[in-house]
Design an enzyme around this catalytic site. Structure first.
Site, PDB file in Angstrom:
ATOM      1  N   GLY A  96       0.850  -1.199   0.000  1.00  0.00           N
ATOM      2  CA  GLY A  96       0.000   0.000   0.000  1.00  0.00           C
ATOM      3  C   GLY A  96       0.879   1.241   0.000  1.00  0.00           C
ATOM      4  N   ALA A 109       0.286   4.559  -0.920  1.00  0.00           N
ATOM      5  CA  ALA A 109      -0.186   5.946  -0.952  1.00  0.00           C
ATOM      6  C   ALA A 109       0.818   6.740  -0.110  1.00  0.00           C
ATOM      7  CB  ALA A 109      -1.591   6.017  -0.361  1.00  0.00           C
ATOM      8  N   ALA A 139      -8.558   1.611   6.006  1.00  0.00           N
ATOM      9  CA  ALA A 139      -9.222   0.629   6.890  1.00  0.00           C
ATOM     10  C   ALA A 139     -10.529   0.172   6.246  1.00  0.00           C
ATOM     11  CB  ALA A 139      -9.501   1.278   8.245  1.00  0.00           C
ATOM     12  N   SER A 183       0.736   6.820  14.574  1.00  0.00           N
ATOM     13  CA  SER A 183       0.254   8.200  14.681  1.00  0.00           C
ATOM     14  C   SER A 183       1.336   9.212  14.322  1.00  0.00           C
ATOM     15  CB  SER A 183      -0.225   8.498  16.104  1.00  0.00           C
ATOM     16  OG  SER A 183      -0.648   9.850  16.192  1.00  0.00           O
ATOM     17  N   LYS A 213      -4.731   3.242  19.943  1.00  0.00           N
ATOM     18  CA  LYS A 213      -4.692   4.270  18.879  1.00  0.00           C
ATOM     19  C   LYS A 213      -6.049   4.959  18.782  1.00  0.00           C
ATOM     20  CE  LYS A 213      -3.311   6.635  15.256  1.00  0.00           C
ATOM     21  NZ  LYS A 213      -4.452   7.364  14.709  1.00  0.00           N
ATOM     22  N   ASN A 236      -6.862   8.935  19.250  1.00  0.00           N
ATOM     23  CA  ASN A 236      -7.633   9.796  18.349  1.00  0.00           C
ATOM     24  C   ASN A 236      -8.774  10.486  19.063  1.00  0.00           C
ATOM     25  OD1 ASN A 236      -5.913   8.613  16.447  1.00  0.00           O
ATOM     26  ND2 ASN A 236      -7.475   8.774  14.869  1.00  0.00           N
TER      27      ASN A 236
HETATM   28  C1  6PG Z   1      -2.863  10.376  13.594  1.00  0.00           C
HETATM   29  C2  6PG Z   1      -4.226  10.951  13.211  1.00  0.00           C
HETATM   30  C3  6PG Z   1      -4.831  10.163  12.080  1.00  0.00           C
HETATM   31  C4  6PG Z   1      -6.311  10.505  11.871  1.00  0.00           C
HETATM   32  C5  6PG Z   1      -6.503  11.748  11.089  1.00  0.00           C
HETATM   33  C6  6PG Z   1      -7.978  11.891  10.696  1.00  0.00           C
HETATM   34  O1  6PG Z   1      -2.760   9.854  14.721  1.00  0.00           O
HETATM   35  O2  6PG Z   1      -1.960  10.485  12.764  1.00  0.00           O
HETATM   36  O3  6PG Z   1      -5.073  10.807  14.354  1.00  0.00           O
HETATM   37  O4  6PG Z   1      -4.743   8.795  12.383  1.00  0.00           O
HETATM   38  O5  6PG Z   1      -6.897   9.524  11.111  1.00  0.00           O
HETATM   39  O6  6PG Z   1      -6.095  12.812  11.838  1.00  0.00           O
HETATM   40  O7  6PG Z   1      -8.740  12.157  11.831  1.00  0.00           O
HETATM   41  P1  6PG Z   1     -10.278  12.642  11.699  1.00  0.00           P
HETATM   42  O8  6PG Z   1     -11.072  11.559  12.352  1.00  0.00           O
HETATM   43  O9  6PG Z   1     -10.309  13.957  12.387  1.00  0.00           O
HETATM   44  O10 6PG Z   1     -10.614  12.752  10.227  1.00  0.00           O
END
Ligand code: 6PG
Length: 479
Positions: free
Chosen positions: A10, A12, A77, A129, A183, A187
């Site tokens: 993957g 990207a 995911a 993260s 994780k 978030n």
């Molecule tokens: C990280 C971020 C990431 C998250 C994006 C989108 O730890 O690098 O938390 O994993 O997916 O920031 O978050 P939203 O839910 O705000 O779109």
């Protein structure tokens, strides 16, 4: 020929950056594979220094890996992850390791780990993260999975993780879905942190009339003290940004409707199922939802409420907001760690909360100076049942609570929404209260549903015969 010790599937931006990070570390040779060849071709052409082994098929990818074959999946995911897992299970053998580095829901990871384990292959759900930049320069990494997998994976992830206070921001969180669970909580805390900062900005802007650039200077000043963090730092950058097309502050031309990819929702849903309050995180999720209902907001536009708001002493108000932000942030982290404790108990994980705080000190989106204080609190007492009650934090919130109340009162009187500030203060007062109105709720439940209640003065469970002579009986006699 097997030449690579680690592979990435993957490519990207996140996957490519992680592959480049891996390739930049001594001892790694990296195999890369992407369903569409163009991304693989671009990555290898743009970064010859990485000396990637570029596979055109999954079979080639597996053949390029030395045993135990170890691959990190970096795809969106959901169904895409399952598809790649199935492909790798076709070409991997017992003892090999499949790592899902996406933001998978931890219950999916528990399911996948169980299914893949039956083939003898190790499956690891790892929270990564730090975004695209972190993937390249050093993320905070939260792997779950088996101890066997960690033996191979640990040194590789330690080599690419961010470093904070001289320590790599990675640790084996726990078995099966533990890594993705932590994780997810990260978030959720991120949502709360961002919402609290946004409320602080809104209150200062509307209460003092400072411009976004001037408020950026306030945040830059705050970033020198106990609020020092990545999110405070980037907030100043966003507020300082001028929109090239209009010459206005960029923040004023952005539509005020916040999106989300869902990890905050998962956090709240999971915390609710675990019976652990995450009020700051929940209010952050709700605030994003409210902002994304323009039709309702248009209808509510005519509802009565105060309009003008001007504070008498701008500097004093800004300092109050700073203290309210810090106190509310402590509540959000305290609740987040509570949820991790509750999840560990529910899913039988042995999660070291001090280690979680330690690896969040760098690389991740919520990285902050005060995570050192959380690390210290849990190292001092691993069984700490309430982070907010740890001496450092108890002193900090107690010292801030008067300013906190002034800000919540000012917001309510000015008609400015500050849901995360307000709910965090109510949570603080709820925990402090000697008696809660939950006693009345128990009476109400017993009245209409005979759901019984306990007494403060004797053991047992009781019910009042509300529709009869209103005498009290021992609950076992209610049938
Ligand atoms: C990280 C971020 C990431 C998250 C994006 C989108 O730890 O690098 O938390 O994993 O997916 O920031 O978050 P939203 O839910 O705000 O779109």
């Amino acid at each position: 020929m097997s030449q690579a010790n680690i592979g990435v599937v993957g490519l990207a931006v996140m996957g490519s950056n992680l592959a480049r990070n891996l390739a930049s570390r001594d001892g790694n040779r990296v195999a890369v594979y992407n369903r569409s060849w163009d991304k693989t071709e671009t990555l290898t052409a743009d970064h010859p220094e990485a000396n990637f082994i570029a596979a055109t098929t999954v079979q080639e990818f597996a053949a390029a890996l030395s045993k135990p074959r170890t691959a990190i999946i970096m795809v969106k995911a959901g169904a895409g992850t399952d598809a790649v897992i199935d492909q790798l299970c076709e070409v991997f053998e017992p003892g090999d390791i499949i790592v899902d580095g996406g933001n998978a829901l931890f219950t999916d990871t528990i399911r996948r780990e169980k299914a893949v384990r039956e083939t003898g292959i190790n499956f690891v759900g790892a929270g990564i993260s730090g975004g695209e930049e972190g993937a390249l320069t050093g993320p905070s990494i939260m792997p779950g999975g088996s101890a066997e997998a960690w033996e191979t994976l640990g040194p590789i992830l330690t080599g690419i993780a961010a470093i904070a206070e001289g320590e790599a921001c990675v640790t084996h969180i726990g078995t099966d879905g533990a890594g993705h669970f932590v994780k997810m909580i990260h978030n959720g805390i991120e949502y709360a942190d961002m919402q609290l900062i946004a409320e602080a900005y809104d209150l200062i802007r509307r209460g003092t009339g400072l411009s976004p650039a001037e408020i950026a200077d306030v945040f830059t000043e705050w970033n020198k003290g106990e609020l020092e963090s990545y999110l405070i730092e980037i907030t100043a950058e966003v507020l300082r940004q001028t929109d090239a097309a209009t010459g206005k502050p960029l923040v004023d031309v952005i539509v005020d409707q916040a999106g989300s990819k869902g990890t905050g929702v998962w956090t709240v849903q999971t915390a609710l199922s675990l019976g652990t309050p995450v009020s700051g995180i929940a209010e952050a999720v709700f605030a994003r939802g409210l902002s994304s209902h323009p039709e309702q907001r248009a209808l509510a536009g005519g509802l009565a409420g105060p309009s003008a708001f001007a504070v008498a002493d701008k500097d004093a108000f800004i300092e109050d907001v700073r203290q309210a932000l810090y106190a509310s942030k402590i509540v959000a982290y305290s609740q987040g760690f509570d949820a991790i404790r509750a999840g560990a108990a529910e899913y039988n994980w042995h999660i070291n909360l001090g280690e979680v705080a330690r690896i969040w000190r760098g690389g991740c989106i919520i990285r902050a100076q005060f995570l050192n204080r959380i690390t210290e609190a849990y190292r001092a007492d691993e069984t700490l049942a309430l982070l907010m009650a740890a001496p450092y934090f108890a002193k900090a919130v107690s010292g801030a609570q008067e300013a906190w109340r002034r800000v919540v009162i000012a917001a309510a009187q000015a008609g400015i929404p500050a849901p995360a500030f307000g709910s965090s203060l109510s949570y603080y007062d709820g925990l402090r209260a000697e008696r809660l109105p939950a006693a009345l709720v128990q009476g109400q439940r017993d009245f209409f549903g005979a759901h019984t209640y306990k007494r403060i003065d004797k053991a047992g469970t009781f019910h009042t015969l509300w529709s009869g002579n209103r005498t009290e009986i021992a609950a076992e006699d209610t049938h």
